[in-house]
Every structure is written in C-alpha cells, then in structure tokens.
Design a protein around this motif. Structure first.
Motif, PDB file in Angstrom:
ATOM      1  N   ASP A  79       5.190   6.873  13.706  1.00 30.29           N
ATOM      2  CA  ASP A  79       3.708   6.727  13.686  1.00 30.29           C
ATOM      3  C   ASP A  79       3.013   7.930  13.307  1.00 30.29           C
ATOM      4  OD1 ASP A  79       1.230   5.008  14.436  1.00 30.29           O
ATOM      5  OD2 ASP A  79       1.001   6.660  15.631  1.00 30.29           O
ATOM      6  N   LEU A  80       3.572   9.204  14.044  1.00 38.36           N
ATOM      7  CA  LEU A  80       3.213  10.503  13.468  1.00 38.36           C
ATOM      8  C   LEU A  80       3.412  10.842  12.258  1.00 38.36           C
ATOM      9  CD1 LEU A  80       1.850  13.141  14.512  1.00 38.36           C
ATOM     10  CD2 LEU A  80       4.314  13.672  15.199  1.00 38.36           C
ATOM     11  N   VAL A  81       4.460  10.567  11.697  1.00 42.02           N
ATOM     12  CA  VAL A  81       5.010  10.880  10.199  1.00 42.02           C
ATOM     13  C   VAL A  81       4.074  10.193   9.229  1.00 42.02           C
ATOM     14  CG1 VAL A  81       6.891  10.471   8.236  1.00 42.02           C
ATOM     15  CG2 VAL A  81       7.457  11.434  10.604  1.00 42.02           C
ATOM     16  N   THR A  82       3.687   8.803   9.654  1.00 39.40           N
ATOM     17  CA  THR A  82       2.612   8.256   8.908  1.00 39.40           C
ATOM     18  C   THR A  82       1.436   8.825   8.673  1.00 39.40           C
ATOM     19  OG1 THR A  82       4.171   6.215   8.760  1.00 39.40           O
ATOM     20  CG2 THR A  82       1.632   5.956   8.335  1.00 39.40           C
ATOM     21  N   ARG A  83       0.870   9.158   9.884  1.00 35.67           N
ATOM     22  CA  ARG A  83      -0.461   9.690  10.223  1.00 35.67           C
ATOM     23  C   ARG A  83      -0.408  11.124   9.361  1.00 35.67           C
ATOM     24  NH1 ARG A  83      -3.464   6.783  13.873  1.00 35.67           N
ATOM     25  NH2 ARG A  83      -2.327   5.281  15.105  1.00 35.67           N
ATOM     26  N   LEU A  84       0.666  11.965   9.618  1.00 36.00           N
ATOM     27  CA  LEU A  84       0.552  13.286   9.032  1.00 36.00           C
ATOM     28  C   LEU A  84       0.627  13.130   7.640  1.00 36.00           C
ATOM     29  CD1 LEU A  84       2.847  15.397  11.547  1.00 36.00           C
ATOM     30  CD2 LEU A  84       0.309  15.298  10.995  1.00 36.00           C
ATOM     31  N   SER A  85       1.359  12.296   6.873  1.00 43.47           N
ATOM     32  CA  SER A  85       1.464  11.855   5.535  1.00 43.47           C
ATOM     33  C   SER A  85       0.129  11.368   4.822  1.00 43.47           C
ATOM     34  CB  SER A  85       2.509  10.701   5.120  1.00 43.47           C
ATOM     35  OG  SER A  85       3.712  11.509   5.595  1.00 43.47           O
ATOM     36  N   GLY A  86      -0.564  10.587   5.688  1.00 43.81           N
ATOM     37  CA  GLY A  86      -2.001  10.260   5.300  1.00 43.81           C
ATOM     38  C   GLY A  86      -2.907  11.507   5.139  1.00 43.81           C
ATOM     39  N   ILE A 129       6.653   6.508   3.280  1.00 41.38           N
ATOM     40  CA  ILE A 129       7.847   5.698   3.134  1.00 41.38           C
ATOM     41  C   ILE A 129       8.420   5.733   4.433  1.00 41.38           C
ATOM     42  CG2 ILE A 129       9.890   4.918   1.841  1.00 41.38           C
ATOM     43  CD1 ILE A 129       7.161   4.038   0.545  1.00 41.38           C
ATOM     44  N   ALA A 130       8.830   7.123   4.502  1.00 38.26           N
ATOM     45  CA  ALA A 130       9.839   7.504   5.778  1.00 38.26           C
ATOM     46  C   ALA A 130       9.250   6.813   7.099  1.00 38.26           C
ATOM     47  CB  ALA A 130      10.161   8.892   5.821  1.00 38.26           C
ATOM     48  N   GLY A 131       7.786   7.379   7.221  1.00 38.16           N
ATOM     49  CA  GLY A 131       7.102   6.959   8.283  1.00 38.16           C
ATOM     50  C   GLY A 131       7.375   5.124   8.626  1.00 38.16           C
ATOM     51  N   ALA A 132       7.359   4.485   7.937  1.00 34.38           N
ATOM     52  CA  ALA A 132       7.518   3.133   8.360  1.00 34.38           C
ATOM     53  C   ALA A 132       8.839   2.590   8.504  1.00 34.38           C
ATOM     54  CB  ALA A 132       7.273   2.239   7.033  1.00 34.38           C
ATOM     55  N   THR A 133       9.998   3.426   8.274  1.00 33.79           N
ATOM     56  CA  THR A 133      11.276   3.268   8.610  1.00 33.79           C
ATOM     57  C   THR A 133      11.659   3.799   9.925  1.00 33.79           C
ATOM     58  OG1 THR A 133      12.126   5.282   7.325  1.00 33.79           O
ATOM     59  CG2 THR A 133      11.770   2.883   6.037  1.00 33.79           C
ATOM     60  N   LEU A 134      10.961   4.719  10.429  1.00 35.73           N
ATOM     61  CA  LEU A 134      11.362   5.316  11.548  1.00 35.73           C
ATOM     62  C   LEU A 134      10.506   4.655  12.731  1.00 35.73           C
ATOM     63  CD1 LEU A 134      10.717   9.077  10.484  1.00 35.73           C
ATOM     64  CD2 LEU A 134      12.871   7.877  10.695  1.00 35.73           C
ATOM     65  N   ARG A 135      11.213   4.673  13.792  1.00 33.77           N
ATOM     66  CA  ARG A 135      10.865   3.796  14.985  1.00 33.77           C
ATOM     67  C   ARG A 135      10.048   4.555  15.874  1.00 33.77           C
ATOM     68  NH1 ARG A 135      10.930  -0.681  12.743  1.00 33.77           N
ATOM     69  NH2 ARG A 135      13.071  -1.383  12.184  1.00 33.77           N
ATOM     70  N   GLY A 136       9.140   4.114  16.529  1.00 41.45           N
ATOM     71  CA  GLY A 136       8.263   4.504  17.757  1.00 41.45           C
ATOM     72  C   GLY A 136       7.262   5.529  17.142  1.00 41.45           C
ATOM     73  N   ARG A 137       6.867   6.507  18.280  1.00 40.05           N
ATOM     74  CA  ARG A 137       5.911   7.442  18.071  1.00 40.05           C
ATOM     75  C   ARG A 137       6.023   8.383  16.862  1.00 40.05           C
ATOM     76  NH1 ARG A 137       4.253   8.782  24.129  1.00 40.05           N
ATOM     77  NH2 ARG A 137       3.320   6.756  24.804  1.00 40.05           N
ATOM     78  N   PHE A 138       7.365   8.530  16.641  1.00 39.90           N
ATOM     79  CA  PHE A 138       7.626   9.627  15.700  1.00 39.90           C
ATOM     80  C   PHE A 138       7.275   9.221  14.282  1.00 39.90           C
ATOM     81  CE2 PHE A 138      10.618  11.704  12.562  1.00 39.90           C
ATOM     82  CZ  PHE A 138      10.207  12.961  12.890  1.00 39.90           C
ATOM     83  N   LEU A 182       0.729  -1.063  -0.061  1.00 43.55           N
ATOM     84  CA  LEU A 182       0.132  -0.073   0.015  1.00 43.55           C
ATOM     85  C   LEU A 182       1.027   1.300  -0.084  1.00 43.55           C
ATOM     86  CD1 LEU A 182      -2.650  -0.770   2.586  1.00 43.55           C
ATOM     87  CD2 LEU A 182      -2.930  -1.160   0.173  1.00 43.55           C
ATOM     88  N   ARG A 183       1.758   1.302   0.784  1.00 45.07           N
ATOM     89  CA  ARG A 183       2.817   2.620   0.987  1.00 45.07           C
ATOM     90  C   ARG A 183       3.311   2.800  -0.572  1.00 45.07           C
ATOM     91  NH1 ARG A 183       4.074   4.007   6.218  1.00 45.07           N
ATOM     92  NH2 ARG A 183       3.300   2.511   7.794  1.00 45.07           N
ATOM     93  N   ALA A 231       6.990  10.775   0.226  1.00 47.61           N
ATOM     94  CA  ALA A 231       8.151  10.595   1.060  1.00 47.61           C
ATOM     95  C   ALA A 231       7.756  10.475   2.518  1.00 47.61           C
ATOM     96  CB  ALA A 231       8.799  11.679   1.170  1.00 47.61           C
ATOM     97  N   GLY A 232       6.763  10.829   2.954  1.00 48.71           N
ATOM     98  CA  GLY A 232       6.404  10.789   4.527  1.00 48.71           C
ATOM     99  C   GLY A 232       5.812   9.256   4.665  1.00 48.71           C
TER     100      GLY A 232
END
Length: 149
Positions: free
Chosen positions: A90-97, A79-88, A29-30, A76-77
């Motif tokens: 998750d936040l990047v993925t949500r903001l990108s969505g 993709i990046a959101g899945a490679t970053l750990r923890g809450r950050f 999906l990403r 970019a977010g």
C-alpha cells in the motif's frame, strides 16, 4: 439496476461478469499509468539521454535526472505496489502515486499550459494538457486510495 445480456445473463454489481472481474479492474489503471511513465522515464535514460532532456527543457541535469528517475520509479512502483502484500505494498502504491504529481505538474506548467486539447498546435507543438491532467489525476487516485481502490 440490472442489464440483461443474451449471452451471459445479467451484469450488475453483485453477479456475473462484472462481479468476477471487479477486484482486478485496478490493473487497467495501473497498466495505463505505469506504461506511460516507464516508457518516458526509460526513454530519457536510454534514448535521448538525461543531458538531451535537460537541454530541451532548460533544466539542470540533476533535476532532469530526478524527473526521469521519478518516472521510472513511479511506473515500476504502481505495478510492484499491487503485487506486494500488506502495508508495504500500500505504501509503495501511494508513494508511486505521489511521485507522479510533481512530474505531471511540471510538464503541465512548463510545456502544456494554455491549451486544453492534447492535439499539437502552432503555439503548443507538444500538445495541450488534457492527457497530462488525466495522468496527474490517476497519480492522485493511487496516492489517496493506495491498494484499497
């Protein structure tokens, strides 16, 4: 329910190939969403130019630039959101969505509304809203699920 295969044994929710790859299925999906958003956002900056896009859509240049930036950052977010750990991450993925939603709602309202099929027609030379709705729903999925999905 178990489906028997001749080569790999059974495939169900707890065993075999499906269980092995299930934790990584979000990448499908990403990759789909990110590739579309990166392509269209970068194209606006590098090929058609923000001014060209603004003129074609009848938008102020500032708004057109924000749309292109949202497309690039969302792609970019995701993709990046899945490679970053923890809450950050998750936040990047949500903001990108979240960034996907206004872009797609704008595309649907300004260009594709009134025809469902993505196939171009005389009344909708850029095609209908079928594909844009799918992209919108993918964005909303990542907004709601973050990295939990």
């Amino acid at each position: 329910m178990t489906v028997q295969t001749h080569v790999h044994g059974s495939i169900d929710s707890g065993h075999g190939i499906a269980a092995t790859f299930a934790p990584h299925a979000h990448w499908l999906l990403r990759a789909g969403l990110a590739s579309v958003f990166l392509f269209h956002g970068l194209q606006k900056f590098l090929v058609s130019g923000i001014e060209g896009f603004a003129g074609m859509m009848g938008l102020p240049v500032v708004i057109a630039g924000l749309v292109a930036l949202a497309e690039v950052l969302a792609g970019a977010g995701i993709i990046a959101g899945a490679t970053l750990r923890g809450r950050f991450g998750d936040l990047v993925t949500r903001l990108s969505g979240l960034a996907v939603a206004p872009v797609m709602l704008g595309a649907i309202a300004m260009v594709h509304w009134g025809q469902w099929s993505f196939v171009a027609s005389q009344s909708h030379p850029m095609g209908g809203m079928e594909f844009q709705v799918v992209l919108l729903l993918l964005g909303v999925y990542f907004l709601i699920r973050g990295n939990d999905g």
